[in-house]
Design a protein around this motif. Structure first.
Motif, PDB file in Angstrom:
ATOM      1  N   LYS A  75       2.591  14.230  -1.803  1.00 32.44           N
ATOM      2  CA  LYS A  75       2.200  12.838  -1.556  1.00 32.44           C
ATOM      3  C   LYS A  75       2.284  12.553  -0.066  1.00 32.44           C
ATOM      4  O   LYS A  75       3.359  12.646   0.522  1.00 32.44           O
ATOM      5  CB  LYS A  75       3.160  11.907  -2.290  1.00 32.44           C
TER       6      LYS A  75
ATOM      7  N   ARG B 175      -8.164   6.848  -0.879  1.00 30.72           N
ATOM      8  CA  ARG B 175      -7.645   8.201  -0.664  1.00 30.72           C
ATOM      9  C   ARG B 175      -8.741   9.080  -0.085  1.00 30.72           C
ATOM     10  O   ARG B 175      -9.925   8.789  -0.245  1.00 30.72           O
ATOM     11  CB  ARG B 175      -7.171   8.794  -2.004  1.00 30.72           C
TER      12      ARG B 175
ATOM     13  N   GLN C  69       0.830  -1.215   0.000  1.00 30.77           N
ATOM     14  CA  GLN C  69       0.000   0.000   0.000  1.00 30.77           C
ATOM     15  C   GLN C  69       0.857   1.253   0.000  1.00 30.77           C
ATOM     16  O   GLN C  69       0.522   2.251  -0.630  1.00 30.77           O
ATOM     17  CB  GLN C  69      -0.926  -0.004   1.221  1.00 30.77           C
ATOM     18  N   VAL C  70       1.985   1.214   0.752  1.00 31.06           N
ATOM     19  CA  VAL C  70       2.871   2.384   0.769  1.00 31.06           C
ATOM     20  C   VAL C  70       3.411   2.648  -0.635  1.00 31.06           C
ATOM     21  O   VAL C  70       3.406   3.779  -1.127  1.00 31.06           O
ATOM     22  CB  VAL C  70       4.038   2.157   1.760  1.00 31.06           C
ATOM     23  N   LEU C  71       3.854   1.552  -1.315  1.00 26.27           N
ATOM     24  CA  LEU C  71       4.406   1.700  -2.664  1.00 26.27           C
ATOM     25  C   LEU C  71       3.376   2.302  -3.605  1.00 26.27           C
ATOM     26  O   LEU C  71       3.670   3.212  -4.386  1.00 26.27           O
ATOM     27  CB  LEU C  71       4.845   0.340  -3.191  1.00 26.27           C
ATOM     28  N   GLU C  72       2.154   1.764  -3.507  1.00 31.56           N
ATOM     29  CA  GLU C  72       1.087   2.270  -4.367  1.00 31.56           C
ATOM     30  C   GLU C  72       0.881   3.762  -4.135  1.00 31.56           C
ATOM     31  O   GLU C  72       0.632   4.530  -5.073  1.00 31.56           O
ATOM     32  CB  GLU C  72      -0.193   1.495  -4.051  1.00 31.56           C
ATOM     33  N   ALA C  73       1.020   4.179  -2.856  1.00 29.58           N
ATOM     34  CA  ALA C  73       0.801   5.587  -2.521  1.00 29.58           C
ATOM     35  C   ALA C  73       1.888   6.478  -3.116  1.00 29.58           C
ATOM     36  O   ALA C  73       1.600   7.543  -3.644  1.00 29.58           O
ATOM     37  CB  ALA C  73       0.743   5.755  -1.010  1.00 29.58           C
ATOM     38  N   VAL C  74       3.164   6.050  -3.030  1.00 30.36           N
ATOM     39  CA  VAL C  74       4.240   6.943  -3.474  1.00 30.36           C
ATOM     40  C   VAL C  74       4.427   6.882  -4.980  1.00 30.36           C
ATOM     41  O   VAL C  74       5.005   7.790  -5.581  1.00 30.36           O
ATOM     42  CB  VAL C  74       5.576   6.617  -2.769  1.00 30.36           C
ATOM     43  N   ARG C  75       3.952   5.799  -5.613  1.00 35.92           N
ATOM     44  CA  ARG C  75       4.167   5.675  -7.045  1.00 35.92           C
ATOM     45  C   ARG C  75       3.212   6.597  -7.819  1.00 35.92           C
ATOM     46  O   ARG C  75       3.566   7.117  -8.850  1.00 35.92           O
ATOM     47  CB  ARG C  75       3.944   4.223  -7.473  1.00 35.92           C
ATOM     48  N   ALA C  76       2.003   6.771  -7.307  1.00 36.38           N
ATOM     49  CA  ALA C  76       0.981   7.502  -8.062  1.00 36.38           C
ATOM     50  C   ALA C  76       1.383   8.964  -8.263  1.00 36.38           C
ATOM     51  O   ALA C  76       2.045   9.544  -7.415  1.00 36.38           O
ATOM     52  CB  ALA C  76      -0.345   7.450  -7.313  1.00 36.38           C
TER      53      ALA C  76
END
Lengths: 400, 150
Positions: free
Chosen positions: B6, B26, A393-400
């Protein structure tokens, strides 16, 4: 479960679940309101358990004082209480303190019970404090009733007769119980000796049950903040001074008074006798307490599958990563982690060099995951919500 | 996706009711804030917060229940201590500790929670740009972790 992204949990389906969710919201709304008045650390509803314990402690101290002067016999019972009230310096004040602290105790206990019920604090392996708490409630209520008996005025006499009637209404064992309770066929000197024992014995037993109540808690909040200790002690003394505790008319063997001053905290079952037969009251009490014991088991606010990340399974130790540092052991709020001697030679370098190995006691774990946050060595996981799932989930957050 | 910084938020599932505030993982009002629901604020391992910052997040925050009312008794106090420690550690590494936040809100405090998150995000927007991510964010975490420990 693995991503948890945007999964909106559906509202609970059962009627009980919807009702309890409403009650939970109400309880927390009350908190929000109280937190506007006090800083959150001083919200008295966060300390209902500590307040109960404080009142119990006041009861013990004032009770020891009263015990020195009390005489348990039909003739002396009433007279000795009068002597405490009028003859002993500050005796009337201490009697009032004992009386009002008992009311405070039962109020705090009931608040504690409903708050923990309404906010789901009996889930998973937290049924143990719940069960011991029900025992504490039953014993506490009974101690309050025998306290009214000890005064041995008209009210005490009527209460004793009513309680004996309730006991006698039970089939098979009723007569025997009544005889045991009053110590013979009728009321005698032995009755008050028994009442005194049944007041002090179960009150002492409360502390044994409190040990059970605290057994699985690390750092239990036993006392409220100092300001609330002072406020409660002050309130009890103020009430005792302003509205002194008094006795009614002395009990007379032939007397049969038709009414007596009610006490809403301990004597509600006796008030019900106005409307119901003694047997019906006994059945009602039995059903209430059976239901109370069953609350953690019969119905849940949410079904397990509705709980999402909050029901991620009992924490598991990864043997090869555990260094025996004891951090999870110190942080677990439920004493659910034990440090055991590390089995030699161990699976990894960390295992070979450690003295201790952390072990999760599954019957105590409530699946909160606090040990995962405490562990810097990636040696603990919740089986249904792994570190890998969080990282994804962290990766998904920073990749977007 | 959006022009805001972010931000990754770890939110205890017993605290703020996120159902009306969230959409696709989100916050509806601030789509740059990704929410990760956790069973208790104490579940969050400080290294995950550090990791998120290292992998390119501009800010990370943890939300627990109001102090004194943690369902698990001590989770939010423990997490507050861990966040304090991590902030000191970040400062030694020349990372602004304002990029890391600890919030405490109850089930109904949705509006207050949103206001606090907005203030947090605005605080980060005002900071000078962070150091570039230390690893390519495309690398899957478990594989990377396996390579690091032979």
């Amino acid at each position: 479960m693995s991503t948890g992204a945007g999964i909106a949990p559906s509202p609970p389906r059962s009627r009980y679940g919807r009702f309890m969710t409403g009650v939970l919201r109400g309880t927390l709304k009350l908190d929000v309101w109280i937190n506007k008045v006090y800083p959150a650390d001083y919200n008295p509803l966060y300390y209902t358990g500590g307040l109960s314990n404080l009142f119990l402690f006041i009861l013990v101290l004032s009770g020891i004082f009263l015990f020195f002067y009390y005489e348990a016999s039909l003739v002396e019972g009433f007279a000795s209480v009068q002597y405490i009230t009028l003859g002993v310096p500050y005796g009337g004040l201490i009697r009032g303190v004992h009386r009002y602290a008992a009311d405070g105790f039962i109020v705090a206990v009931l608040l504690h019970l409903f708050r923990n019920w309404f906010t789901d604090r009996y889930l998973f392996s937290r049924d143990n404090p719940w069960i011991s708490g029900m025992f504490l409630l039953i014993f506490g209520g009974f101690v309050g009733f025998t306290g009214y008996q000890l005064v041995w005025d008209e009210r005490a006499q009527v209460l004793t007769a009513m309680f004996v009637g309730m006991l006698r209404s039970l089939p098979l064992i009723g007569d025997w119980l009544a005889r045991v309770f009053i110590g013979g066929a009728g009321v005698s000197d032995g009755t008050l000796v028994r009442a005194l024992f049944l007041h002090i014995g179960p009150a002492s037993a409360l502390y044994v049950m409190l040990w059970w109540h605290y057994l699985r808690l690390r750092h239990p909040k036993i006392w409220p903040p100092a300001t609330w200790v002072l406020a409660s002690v002050g309130l009890v003394f103020l009430l005792a001074g302003v509205i002194p505790a008094t006795s009614g008319q002395p009990a007379a063997p032939a007397g049969r008074p038709a009414s007596f001053p009610m006490d809403i905290f301990f004597l509600i079952p006796f008030w019900l006798l106005n409307y119901m037969s003694p047997f019906a009251v006994m059945v009602l009490l039995g059903a209430l307490f059976t239901l109370g014991f069953a609350i953690p088991y019969i119905a849940r606010r949410e079904a397990p599958q509705e709980m999402s990340v909050r029901h991620a399974g009992v924490a598991q130790v990864i043997d090869g990563n555990c260094t025996g540092c004891e951090l999870c052991f110190f942080d677990c709020p439920y004493n659910a982690i034990a440090m055991v001697p590390s089995p030699a030679p161990g699976l990894s370098r960390a295992a070979a060099n450690r003295t201790w190995l952390a072990v999760v006691i599954e019957s105590r774990c409530v699946e909160c995951g606090i040990c995962i946050g405490a562990c810097p060595f990636e040696a603990l996981e919740l089986p249904k919500f792994l570190e890998r799932d969080v990282q994804a989930q962290v990766l998904e957050a920073v990749r977007a | 996706m959006s022009n805001g910084p972010k931000v990754v938020g770890f939110v205890c599932d017993w605290s703020v009711d996120l159902v009306p505030l969230m959409e696709g993982g989100r916050l509806r009002e601030m789509p740059s804030v990704r929410i990760i629901r956790v069973p208790c604020s104490g579940f969050v391992r400080p290294s995950w917060l550090e990791d998120a910052l290292g992998r390119g997040a501009d800010g990370v925050f943890v939300t627990g229940c109001p102090y004194g009312d943690c369902l698990n008794r001590e989770g939010n106090y423990l997490m507050r201590d861990r966040v304090d420690q991590l902030q000191r550690r970040l400062q030694r590494r020349r990372v602004d500790p304002a990029r890391l936040g600890m919030l405490a809100y109850g089930l109904h405090d949705g509006p207050a929670f949103l206001a606090a998150v907005r203030a947090f995000v605005e605080g980060i927007r005002a900071l000078p740009a962070a150091a570039p991510p230390r690893s390519a964010p495309a690398a899957p975490a478990p594989a990377a972790a396996e390579r690091e420990t032979p």
